[in-house]
Design an enzyme around this catalytic site. Structure first.
Site, PDB file in Angstrom:
ATOM      1  N   HIS A 242       0.788  -1.133   0.055  1.00  0.00           N
ATOM      2  CA  HIS A 242       0.085  -0.126  -0.008  1.00  0.00           C
ATOM      3  C   HIS A 242       0.949   1.105   0.002  1.00  0.00           C
ATOM      4  O   HIS A 242       1.857   1.439   0.733  1.00  0.00           O
ATOM      5  CB  HIS A 242      -0.871  -0.096   1.367  1.00  0.00           C
ATOM      6  CG  HIS A 242      -1.742   1.160   1.452  1.00  0.00           C
ATOM      7  ND1 HIS A 242      -2.538   1.594   0.496  1.00  0.00           N
ATOM      8  CD2 HIS A 242      -1.692   1.992   2.172  1.00  0.00           C
ATOM      9  CE1 HIS A 242      -2.868   3.012   0.757  1.00  0.00           C
ATOM     10  NE2 HIS A 242      -2.578   3.011   2.140  1.00  0.00           N
ATOM     11  N   ASP A 249      10.130  18.967   6.307  1.00  0.00           N
ATOM     12  CA  ASP A 249      10.459  20.497   6.229  1.00  0.00           C
ATOM     13  C   ASP A 249      11.633  20.380   7.072  1.00  0.00           C
ATOM     14  O   ASP A 249      11.678  20.390   8.538  1.00  0.00           O
ATOM     15  CB  ASP A 249       9.336  21.250   6.883  1.00  0.00           C
ATOM     16  CG  ASP A 249       9.536  22.780   6.693  1.00  0.00           C
ATOM     17  OD1 ASP A 249      10.866  23.036   6.554  1.00  0.00           O
ATOM     18  OD2 ASP A 249       8.511  23.493   7.253  1.00  0.00           O
ATOM     19  N   CYS A 329      -4.382   4.235  -4.494  1.00  0.00           N
ATOM     20  CA  CYS A 329      -3.539   4.844  -3.512  1.00  0.00           C
ATOM     21  C   CYS A 329      -2.484   5.387  -4.138  1.00  0.00           C
ATOM     22  O   CYS A 329      -2.120   6.360  -3.543  1.00  0.00           O
ATOM     23  CB  CYS A 329      -3.157   3.769  -2.623  1.00  0.00           C
ATOM     24  SG  CYS A 329      -2.438   2.037  -3.209  1.00  0.00           S
TER      25      CYS A 329
END
Length: 421
Positions: A242, A249, A329
Site C-alpha cells: 500500500h 520540512d 492509492c
C-alpha cells in the site's frame, strides 16, 4: 465512512455537492487547491506559467519561445524574421523543429536548459479504474440504512464489485514523470518512491532493526543528503503493498505523512510530538494506552528515523479515510505530493489545509483527475485541447456547481433582503 453517510442515504450527488463545498473552503482559505484549468490542454500549465512569461505562453506548443531560441543560438533552428510577431516566430520555430525530427520522443532527447518534456503532461500508461459517485453506491452508513430500503434509503443504488484493478495501479515511473516537473523551480524536491515491503514478513519488534540495515534506507539517506539546498524533501513509500507518502520540512524539523486509507490513532505508539489530524477534531495526540498495529509500523519507524537522523521535533498524519476502492492509492499519494509542491506545508496550519483538500476528494474524482493531469492519448509537440471522458465529467460536475451557486445566491439573497427590509 462518516463523511459519506448523509450523501448516500439522502442521495445527494456526491461529486457536485462535495465539489461545491471544496470551492467554498478554498475561497475562504480553509483548504489548499489545484487549478484544473491549467491542465485543459496537453501542457502542464503550472510549469509553463512558472517559466514562460512571454505573450506566447501556452500557445502553439507547451515549450516556451525562450527554449526554442536556445536551439536557434546553437544553430539547430533558423534565425527568426525580426519583422514577425512573437507568435508568428514561435509558430515558425515549432514547425521547423517538428519537420527536422522524427516525432515527439525524438524532440524530447534534445538537451535544453529546462528539459522540454517538463512542459508537457506525462503519458498515462496505466488504466483509469472504474469508480462511481458514492451517493449511488449501496453503502450502509448507519443503522437505519443497514435495516433496509423501506427505512429511508433510496433504492437508486448501483452495485459495484469492490476489488483491486491491477492494471490501474500507478507505476513509480508515472508518478516520477509527473512530480519531477511539478517540483522543478520550487522549494520542494521529490526524491522518488521507496519500497519498504521487505519489512512485511517480520514481527513488529524486528522491523526497526531490519529497516535500518536495508539498502533502501541507505538510498533514502543518500537522496536526502544530495538535496541539501531544498527546504522540503518529499517521497512516496510502499509497505504491505500500500502506497503512502511523506514531506519533510528541514527548516521547521517537521514531517507530515499521508495515507489515503486513513488511520486509527489508537493503533499507533504514543509520542508527545506526533499528532493525528481529523476534519472534525483538528490535530490531537493519541492516548498513552495506544499500541502500534502492524499496518502502521512503517510510519512509526520512519518518524523515529527522522528524529534520530535529522532532529525532527514534530510529525502528523491524517485520520479520515479518503479512498474506499482499492486501486488508486498511488494516485492519491501522487496528488497529495502535487498539492504539496504548489502549497508547501509550512507548519501545522499549512498541512491542515492540505489534509482538508482531501476531505472533498474521493475515488470517483481522483479517477477523473488521473485522466486530466496525465496525457491519455498520443503525445503531441503542438497544443492539443483535452476532451476525454475525465474532462467531460469534470466539466459536467463544475456546471452543476455553477448552477447550484446561482440558485443558492438567489435564495440566500432573497431571505437576507427580507430580514434587512
Amino acid at each position: 465512512m462518516d463523511k459519506y453517510t448523509e450523501l448516500v442515504i439522502n442521495k445527494i450527488p456526491e461529486l457536485g455537492f462535495v465539489n461545491l463545498l471544496s470551492h467554498i473552503y478554498q475561497t475562504v482559505g480553509l483548504c489548499s487547491s489545484i487549478d484544473i484549468s491549467k491542465f485543459k490542454t496537453n501542457c502542464n500549465g503550472y510549469v509553463v506559467e512558472r517559466f514562460d512569461k512571454s505573450e506566447t505562453a501556452g500557445k502553439v506548443s507547451c515549450v516556451p519561445i525562450s527554449i526554442l531560441m536556445e536551439l536557434v543560438e546553437r544553430g539547430m533552428l533558423s534565425k527568426p524574421d525580426n519583422s514577425k510577431s512573437q507568435l508568428e516566430v514561435k509558430t515558425d520555430l515549432v514547425n521547423e523543429l517538428i519537420s527536422k525530427n522524427n516525432g515527439f520522443e525524438d524532440i524530447m532527447t534534445i538537451p535544453t536548459s529546462i528539459p522540454m518534456k517538463y512542459f508537457f503532461k506525462p503519458v498515462l500508461k496505466e488504466k483509469v479504474s472504474k469508480a462511481i459517485d458514492f451517493s449511488v453506491m449501496d453503502i450502509k452508513g448507519d443503522d437505519v440504512s443497514r435495516m433496509g430500503i423501506r427505512y429511508g434509503e433510496n433504492d437508486k443504488v448501483v452495485k459495484i464489485k469492490i476489488a483491486p484493478e491491477r492494471d490501474a495501479w500507478m507505476t513509480n515511473t508515472s508518478i516520477h514523470q509527473f512530480l519531477i516537473p511539478m517540483c522543478y523551480g520550487t522549494e520542494v524536491i521529490y526524491i522518488g518512491q521507496f519500497n519498504f515491503n521487505f519489512m512485511n514478513r517480520h514481527a513488529i519488534y524486528e522491523k526497526s532493526s531490519v529497516f535500518n540495515k536495508n539498502t533502501e534506507v541507505f538510498k533514502l539517506k543518500d537522496r536526502i543528503r544530495d538535496n541539501r539546498s531544498s527546504r522540503f524533501i518529499m517521497f512516496g513509500f510502499c509497505y504491505l503493498h500500500h502506497w503512502k507518502c511523506a514531506i519533510y520540512d528541514k527548516n521547521r524539523d517537521f514531517i507530515c505523512f499521508y495515507d489515503s486509507g486513513g488511520n486509527n490513532p489508537n493503533e499507533f505508539n504514543h509520542y508527545r510530538n506526533f499528532f493525528f489530524y481529523s476534519n472534525s477534531d483538528g490535530l490531537n495526540r493519541n492516548s498513552y494506552l495506544s499500541s502500534l498495529a502492524n499496518e502502521n509500523a512503517d510510519i512509526d519507524i520512519l518518524f523515529n528515523f527522522f528524529i534520530d537522523n535529522y532532529g525532527v521535533t514534530a510529525g502528523c498524519i491524517n485520520v479520515e479515510v479518503n479512498q474506499l476502492l482499492e486501486s488508486e492509492c498511488g494516485m492519491f499519494t501522487c496528488l497529495f505530493m502535487a498539492v504539496c509542491c504548489l502549497n508547501p506545508p509550512k507548519g501545522f496550519k499549512g498541512i491542515r489545509k492540505i489534509y482538508t483538500y482531501f476531505k472533498f476528494l474521493a475515488d470517483k474524482k481522483v479517477t477523473m483527475l488521473k485522466s486530466i493531469l496525465f496525457n491519455v492519448g498520443k503525445m503531441e509537440f503542438t497544443i492539443k485541447e483535452v476532451d476525454g471522458e475525465g474532462m467531460q465529467q469534470y466539466k459536467k460536475m463544475e456546471k452543476w456547481c455553477a448552477n447550484t451557486i446561482n440558485i443558492l445566491a438567489n435564495k440566500i439573497t432573497s431571505r437576507v433582503e427580507d430580514i434587512i427590509n
